[in-house]
Structures are given as structure tokens and as C-alpha cells.
Write a protein that holds these residues in place. Structure first.
Motif, short mmCIF file in Angstrom:
data_model
loop_
_atom_site.label_atom_id
_atom_site.label_comp_id
_atom_site.label_asym_id
_atom_site.label_seq_id
_atom_site.Cartn_x
_atom_site.Cartn_y
_atom_site.Cartn_z
N ALA A 41 -18.94 -48.71 42.78
CA ALA A 41 -19.71 -47.48 42.93
C ALA A 41 -20.73 -47.40 41.80
CB ALA A 41 -18.79 -46.25 42.89
N THR A 42 -21.91 -46.87 42.13
CA THR A 42 -22.98 -46.69 41.14
C THR A 42 -23.43 -45.24 41.17
OG1 THR A 42 -23.77 -48.97 41.29
CG2 THR A 42 -25.34 -47.33 40.51
N ALA A 43 -23.38 -44.57 40.03
CA ALA A 43 -23.85 -43.19 39.93
C ALA A 43 -25.36 -43.19 39.66
CB ALA A 43 -23.11 -42.46 38.81
N LEU A 44 -26.07 -42.34 40.38
CA LEU A 44 -27.52 -42.22 40.18
C LEU A 44 -27.79 -41.33 38.98
CD1 LEU A 44 -28.80 -41.83 43.85
CD2 LEU A 44 -28.33 -43.92 42.54
N ASN A 45 -28.72 -41.76 38.13
CA ASN A 45 -29.08 -41.04 36.92
C ASN A 45 -30.58 -40.79 36.89
OD1 ASN A 45 -26.76 -40.96 34.61
ND2 ASN A 45 -26.45 -42.72 35.94
N ARG A 317 -34.59 -37.67 45.87
CA ARG A 317 -34.06 -36.30 45.85
C ARG A 317 -33.68 -35.89 44.44
NH1 ARG A 317 -29.23 -36.97 49.44
NH2 ARG A 317 -28.68 -34.93 48.56
N LEU A 318 -33.05 -36.81 43.70
CA LEU A 318 -32.68 -36.53 42.31
C LEU A 318 -33.92 -36.22 41.48
CD1 LEU A 318 -30.72 -36.50 39.90
CD2 LEU A 318 -30.90 -38.99 39.81
N GLY A 319 -34.98 -37.01 41.65
CA GLY A 319 -36.20 -36.79 40.89
C GLY A 319 -36.87 -35.48 41.21
N ALA A 320 -36.66 -34.98 42.44
CA ALA A 320 -37.26 -33.71 42.86
C ALA A 320 -36.39 -32.51 42.51
CB ALA A 320 -37.50 -33.74 44.37
N GLY A 325 -24.72 -31.89 40.89
CA GLY A 325 -23.78 -32.86 40.36
C GLY A 325 -24.37 -34.26 40.43
N ARG A 326 -23.53 -35.24 40.72
CA ARG A 326 -23.96 -36.63 40.75
C ARG A 326 -23.91 -37.19 42.16
NH1 ARG A 326 -23.24 -38.89 35.80
NH2 ARG A 326 -24.67 -40.51 36.55
N LEU A 327 -24.96 -37.90 42.54
CA LEU A 327 -24.93 -38.71 43.75
C LEU A 327 -24.41 -40.08 43.37
CD1 LEU A 327 -28.36 -37.87 45.46
CD2 LEU A 327 -26.10 -36.89 45.94
N VAL A 328 -23.49 -40.62 44.18
CA VAL A 328 -22.88 -41.91 43.90
C VAL A 328 -23.08 -42.82 45.10
CG1 VAL A 328 -20.75 -43.13 43.32
CG2 VAL A 328 -21.20 -40.88 42.33
#
Length: 331
Positions: A41-45, A317-320, A325-328
């Protein structure tokens, strides 16, 4: 013929959705003191977004695979690796350009840690950077004390949600600032003592009202911009404003005369420097965080689990600022 894997490649700089391509590439070979890891699994940062935009302090050569944080199994390792064996489940930060948005990734051995046994792959992938950052911010840089008031900006995000949990574990009174009713509800469920929706309330006035005019002792700010400007207006005598990041897109230029007159500290937090200059502290913090996870005191907030093919959309979506929480991502 070399073995191949699926991996996202940033082929230019721009918004992730525009510049990332899913491709078949060769599985990398671990160099000296490196681990080859099969990604669980990789968490988006947010740094992944900045890397794609070409705005991060590190700029790996194009094309590169984003994904700075993962949980996975050690497959093989290069010369000089000690303390790890094949099959070990680890978490850690990746060695770019071979990031975690792929089926296999490279991790430098000093940046790898045995995964906390209390957490599954998805939650373990999301624990390392956010909780290490929160731990060093609150304990090492701010010296947060029981009974103090902690104000957390972007409280429903990845690092903000970690700061709420770590602040409560430290015995602080936690005030959370969020944008929108849904995120406010999330922050309340995380344990914040008071939640302020900045879209409905002036957070400066609300913090002053909640603290009898005194203000917050420690302010955790991963946003910058208006969040920082307001923080300087509601920080307590001998308070500490933690400069964690600039997710809002604007880097503040604080008036140092104001810090002098109000007698507060502006404290920078660059967790990556501890990895370089004092890695023993990172190892020590990892042990304490694993204990807190085992005690169920901390549990990463997961906003969604994505297939590998949806990673670029997730980063956009994270950048916007559209995530909680965290998307994984799971390959």
C-alpha cells in the motif's frame, strides 16, 4: 529479458492527472544499502503533488515514479543492508525516482522501519510521515505540555488528523480548524475538544473566546497564507507557531516585530532533516508511535482506498484540497 512491473511515471511537470502515465517498466535493482520492496500500500502525500508540479525541494529527473511513503515486503536488498530480511513487512520513505506508485519500489535501508504489527497494510502505509511529523512538531519543536491549548489547522487532513490524536495523547486541549461541515464532523470524531469551521466562523475570534482571550499555546500550521496570518493574532504569550507546510499555496512573510512585541516563537519543522542529521531520534519516535498504535491511541484516518489505476486522480484531488484524511493506493 528483465522482469517488468506496472508503475506510474511523471513524464513532465504539472497537475498529476495531466502529467502521469501508467506504464510497464523494468523492476529496479537495489543498490548498496537499499531494499527492493513489493508494495502492499502507498499513502498519497502532498509532497507527491509538489513533486509532479516540480515545486518540491527535491526534483528527481523525469520520468519518475511518485509515492514517497509505503508499506510493503522486502523482496531483496543490496550490499551493506543490516537488520532486514526477505519477507519483512516494512514502512518507510521511498528512494526516488523509484517511488511507491508501482508494484515494486526502492527504499534506502536507513529510511525503512518494521511495520507496526497493530496496523493493517493500509493504515501502516499512512502512519510514517504524518505521525513522525506530528511527533517531532509537538514534542521536539514545541515541547507541548499537558493542559496546554493546541490549535490544529487543516485538522481533517493527513497531518492535521495525526496532530489531533497526538495532541490528545499528550494531554492537550485541542482546537481543530477545518473547512466545511463534513470535515468539522471528522475532526470532532478524531477527539478534538472544539471544532471551528472557518467557512462559518472567524477562527481568530473563536479561539480567543474559547481561551478567555489568552490564545493558543501551540499552533500546528501545515497551511500557511491566511491560516498563518490569523494564527499570529490568536497565539498566546510564550506561544509557539509551528510552520509545517504551505498547503494553501502561499508562503507567509511574518513581521518579526510582531513576534517580538507579543513574545511568541515561530518554529520551523522540517522532519526530513532529522532523517539526515539525527536518525536515532526518528527510530526512537517510530518505537513510541508503534506503542501508541498498539494502545489504539493513534489510528491513521483513511479517506479512501484506491486501485493503482486511480492514483493520478487521487493526487489531483489531494492537490485541490478535496480529500479527508489519507488516500491510500493498493497495487
Amino acid at each position: 529479458m528483465a522482469a517488468t512491473m506496472r508503475a506510474w511515471q511523471a513524464t513532465a511537470h504539472g497537475e498529476p492527472r495531466d502529467v502521469m502515465r501508467l506504464a510497464d517498466v523494468e523492476i529496479p535493482e537495489p543498490g548498496p544499502n537499499q531494499l527492493l520492496v513489493r508494495v502492499r500500500a502507498t499513502a498519497l502525500n502532498f509532497p507527491d503533488v509538489l513533486l509532479c508540479r516540480g515545486q518540491y525541494q527535491a526534483r528527481p529527473p523525469l520520468p519518475f515514479t511518485p509515492g514517497v511513503e509505503l508499506c510493503g515486503d522486502v523482496v531483496s536488498f543490496g550490499d551493506g543492508v543490516q537488520g532486514f530480511g526477505e519477507g519483512d513487512r516494512i514502512i518507510g520513505t521511498t528512494s526516488l525516482p523509484h517511488g511507491g506508485l508501482a508494484e515494486y519500489a526502492l527504499v534506502d535501508a536507513p529510511d525503512a522501519f518494521l511495520a507496526p504489527t497493530a496496523l493493517d497494510d493500509v493504515h501502516a502505509a499512512a502512519m510514517h510521515i504524518a505521525y513522525q511529523t506530528g511527533w517531532f512538531s509537538l514534542h521536539r519543536r514545541a515541547n507541548l505540555q499537558p493542559g496546554e491549548t493546541l490549535l490544529v489547522h487543516a485538522a481533517a487532513g493527513g497531518v492535521g488528523s495525526a496532530a489531533i490524536q497526538l495532541g490528545k495523547a499528550a494531554g492537550a486541549h485541542v482546537i481543530a480548524v477545518t473547512g466545511g461541515a463534513a470535515k468539522a464532523e471528522v475532526a470532532a470524531k478524531l477527539g478534538a475538544d472544539l471544532v471551528i469551521d472557518r467557512r462559518e466562523q472567524d477562527f481568530v475570534a473563536a479561539v480567543k473566546a474559547a481561551t478567555g482571550g489568552r490564545g493558543a499555546d501551540v499552533i500546528f500550521d501545515p497551511v500557511g497564507g491566511d491560516a498563518y496570518a490569523g494564527s499570529a493574532k490568536c497565539v498566546a504569550f510564550e506561544g509557539r507557531i509551528l510552520v509545517v507546510g504551505f498547503a494553501g499555496g502561499t508562503v507567509p512573510t511574518p513581521g518579526l516585530n510582531h513576534a517580538l512585541v507579543k513574545n511568541y516563537s515561530i518554529v520551523g519543522v522540517h522532519w526530513g532533516l532529522y532523517r539526515q542529521l539525527d536518525p536515532a531520534l526518528v527510530t526512537e519516535a517510530h518505537g513510541r508511535l508503534c506503542e501508541l498504535a498498539a494502545e489504539r491511541v493513534v489510528q491513521p484516518l483513511i479517506g479512501g482506498v484506491l486501485d493503482l489505476g486511480d492514483a493520478a486522480d487521487g493526487l489531483t484531488r489531494l492537490g485541490a484540497g478535496e480529500t479527508v484524511g489519507r488516500l491510500v493506493v493498493r497495487p
